[in-house]
Design a protein around this motif. Sequence first.
Motif, PDB file in Angstrom:
ATOM      1  N   LEU A 118     -38.552 -73.870 -11.655  1.00  0.00           N
ATOM      2  CA  LEU A 118     -39.420 -73.011 -10.930  1.00  0.00           C
ATOM      3  C   LEU A 118     -40.760 -73.454 -10.713  1.00  0.00           C
ATOM      4  CD1 LEU A 118     -37.983 -69.519 -12.326  1.00  0.00           C
ATOM      5  CD2 LEU A 118     -37.431 -70.499 -10.012  1.00  0.00           C
ATOM      6  N   SER A 119     -41.279 -74.341 -11.608  1.00  0.00           N
ATOM      7  CA  SER A 119     -42.239 -74.889 -11.307  1.00  0.00           C
ATOM      8  C   SER A 119     -42.515 -75.608 -10.132  1.00  0.00           C
ATOM      9  CB  SER A 119     -42.988 -75.810 -12.569  1.00  0.00           C
ATOM     10  OG  SER A 119     -42.663 -75.197 -13.811  1.00  0.00           O
ATOM     11  N   PHE A 120     -41.758 -76.181  -9.773  1.00  0.00           N
ATOM     12  CA  PHE A 120     -41.653 -77.198  -8.552  1.00  0.00           C
ATOM     13  C   PHE A 120     -41.321 -76.265  -7.320  1.00  0.00           C
ATOM     14  CE2 PHE A 120     -41.256 -80.311 -11.831  1.00  0.00           C
ATOM     15  CZ  PHE A 120     -42.501 -80.980 -11.699  1.00  0.00           C
ATOM     16  N   THR A 121     -40.359 -75.419  -7.580  1.00  0.00           N
ATOM     17  CA  THR A 121     -39.727 -74.235  -6.598  1.00  0.00           C
ATOM     18  C   THR A 121     -41.290 -73.571  -5.882  1.00  0.00           C
ATOM     19  OG1 THR A 121     -37.811 -74.308  -7.302  1.00  0.00           O
ATOM     20  CG2 THR A 121     -38.573 -72.279  -5.739  1.00  0.00           C
ATOM     21  N   LEU A 122     -42.058 -73.255  -6.950  1.00  0.00           N
ATOM     22  CA  LEU A 122     -43.011 -72.349  -6.449  1.00  0.00           C
ATOM     23  C   LEU A 122     -44.312 -73.138  -5.917  1.00  0.00           C
ATOM     24  CD1 LEU A 122     -43.282 -69.896  -9.507  1.00  0.00           C
ATOM     25  CD2 LEU A 122     -42.882 -69.204  -6.976  1.00  0.00           C
ATOM     26  N   LYS A 123     -44.524 -74.481  -6.345  1.00  0.00           N
ATOM     27  CA  LYS A 123     -45.255 -75.378  -5.936  1.00  0.00           C
ATOM     28  C   LYS A 123     -44.987 -75.791  -4.594  1.00  0.00           C
ATOM     29  CE  LYS A 123     -46.325 -80.328  -6.301  1.00  0.00           C
ATOM     30  NZ  LYS A 123     -46.024 -81.392  -7.190  1.00  0.00           N
ATOM     31  N   ARG A 124     -43.624 -75.842  -4.037  1.00  0.00           N
ATOM     32  CA  ARG A 124     -43.383 -76.320  -2.682  1.00  0.00           C
ATOM     33  C   ARG A 124     -43.620 -75.204  -1.646  1.00  0.00           C
ATOM     34  NH1 ARG A 124     -38.747 -78.437  -5.285  1.00  0.00           N
ATOM     35  NH2 ARG A 124     -37.703 -76.784  -4.773  1.00  0.00           N
ATOM     36  N   MET A 125     -43.225 -73.699  -2.601  1.00  0.00           N
ATOM     37  CA  MET A 125     -43.168 -72.399  -1.609  1.00  0.00           C
ATOM     38  C   MET A 125     -44.545 -72.203  -1.223  1.00  0.00           C
ATOM     39  SD  MET A 125     -40.621 -70.039  -3.264  1.00  0.00           S
ATOM     40  CE  MET A 125     -41.174 -68.576  -2.245  1.00  0.00           C
ATOM     41  N   ILE A 126     -45.668 -72.409  -2.063  1.00  0.00           N
ATOM     42  CA  ILE A 126     -47.130 -72.318  -1.734  1.00  0.00           C
ATOM     43  C   ILE A 126     -48.017 -73.272  -1.255  1.00  0.00           C
ATOM     44  CG2 ILE A 126     -46.913 -70.166  -3.244  1.00  0.00           C
ATOM     45  CD1 ILE A 126     -48.903 -71.838  -5.424  1.00  0.00           C
ATOM     46  N   GLY A 127     -47.365 -74.430  -1.275  1.00  0.00           N
ATOM     47  CA  GLY A 127     -47.894 -75.751  -0.701  1.00  0.00           C
ATOM     48  C   GLY A 127     -49.177 -76.030  -1.747  1.00  0.00           C
ATOM     49  N   ASP A 128     -48.897 -75.769  -2.878  1.00  0.00           N
ATOM     50  CA  ASP A 128     -49.843 -76.103  -4.108  1.00  0.00           C
ATOM     51  C   ASP A 128     -49.671 -77.588  -4.581  1.00  0.00           C
ATOM     52  OD1 ASP A 128     -52.170 -75.748  -5.534  1.00  0.00           O
ATOM     53  OD2 ASP A 128     -51.221 -74.877  -7.189  1.00  0.00           O
ATOM     54  N   LYS A 129     -50.811 -78.298  -5.075  1.00  0.00           N
ATOM     55  CA  LYS A 129     -50.413 -79.669  -5.237  1.00  0.00           C
ATOM     56  C   LYS A 129     -49.927 -79.716  -6.732  1.00  0.00           C
ATOM     57  CE  LYS A 129     -55.161 -80.313  -6.868  1.00  0.00           C
ATOM     58  NZ  LYS A 129     -56.439 -81.216  -6.761  1.00  0.00           N
TER      59      LYS A 129
END
Length: 120
Positions: free
Chosen positions: A50-61
């Motif tokens: 989920l760390s990477f799922t959320l990263k992709r969803m919100i466009g965070d680096k």
Amino acid sequence: MFPARFPIAVASAAEILMNPDIQKVGFGIKGDNKELRSKLDIGIVNTQDLSFTLKRMIGDKNAIGARAAVAMVLKFRLGKGAQKSNWGAYPLSNSQILYAANDAHAAICVEKALLAAQSI
């Protein structure tokens, strides 16, 4: 959590973690997988980090940790007090058991909330 000092516990954990029919959801799974592979020869399959799922969803680096994800998605505070305690100790303290249970439950709750939001 399972005590790695007991072969039956390692075998039971391996049965679950290596089963492709059981999805494993969490935060920082890549690190967990690396450690389990090197120390116990267990590879985790069918995972969603989920760390990477959320990263992709919100466009965070940066990857999003459990505490931030729970605050962002569920609007709750996830306590991390026992995170830096001695996890090699046996038996685990009540605060360690509660931390591990909350960490696992939080991942499931975040995933369910994300799935519900996608179906709207």
